[in-house]
Write a protein that holds these residues in place. Structure first.
Motif: not given
Length: 153
Positions: A95-104
């Protein structure tokens, strides 16, 4: 090692709407996983697959694809919950997806979730979870997703 919450049936799961699950155990995201995802998807952007160039980039290292992080939910959610008597589960959607921060590269991730909805469908149940994936030592989540799955008995 944390144990997943075990529900003995879909009916029991249905009574658990609003329940918070987790956090689960950590999973490391190494360069091999990132490279394999790039190969599988055709997304070879340098920020993901070129450690030398990425070292000079905005994050100082390679980072996982956002969709790689999302694709780890089938590995992370079973660390949170299991439903007995289910013979098969399928991803029905998001229904909703967000990527608020990177994954090093080298980051360790884990998930927590809240059961939002469980409704009967033919042969099983449709389950909606609000899943948050965090990075060890991170200030913001790396993925927030509302997932919809179908579990069949």
């Amino acid at each position: 090692m944390a144990s997943p919450r075990v529900f003995t049936s879909l009916d029991e799961l249905g009574t658990a709407v609003g329940t918070e699950l987790g956090p689960g155990d950590w999973l490391e995201v190494d360069q091999k996983r990132i490279d394999l995802f790039a190969e599988a998807t055709g997304d070879h952007q340098w920020i993901h697959v070129d450690p030398g160039r990425a070292a000079e980039g905005p994050f100082g290292t390679t980072i996982a694809h956002g969709y790689l992080t999302l694709s780890l939910l089938p590995a992370l959610v079973p660390r949170l919950m299991r439903v007995e008597g289910v013979r098969m589960g399928v991803n029905y959607g998001l229904n909703r997806v967000r990527f608020p921060a990177p994954v090093p590269v080298g980051a360790r991730l884990r998930a927590a979730a809240r059961i939002l909805d469980v409704r009967e469908v033919e042969g099983g149940a449709q389950v909606t979870l609000a899943v948050t994936v965090e990075r060890e030592g991170g200030e913001k989540p790396v993925c927030v997703a509302e997932t919809v799955s179908r579990l069949f008995t």
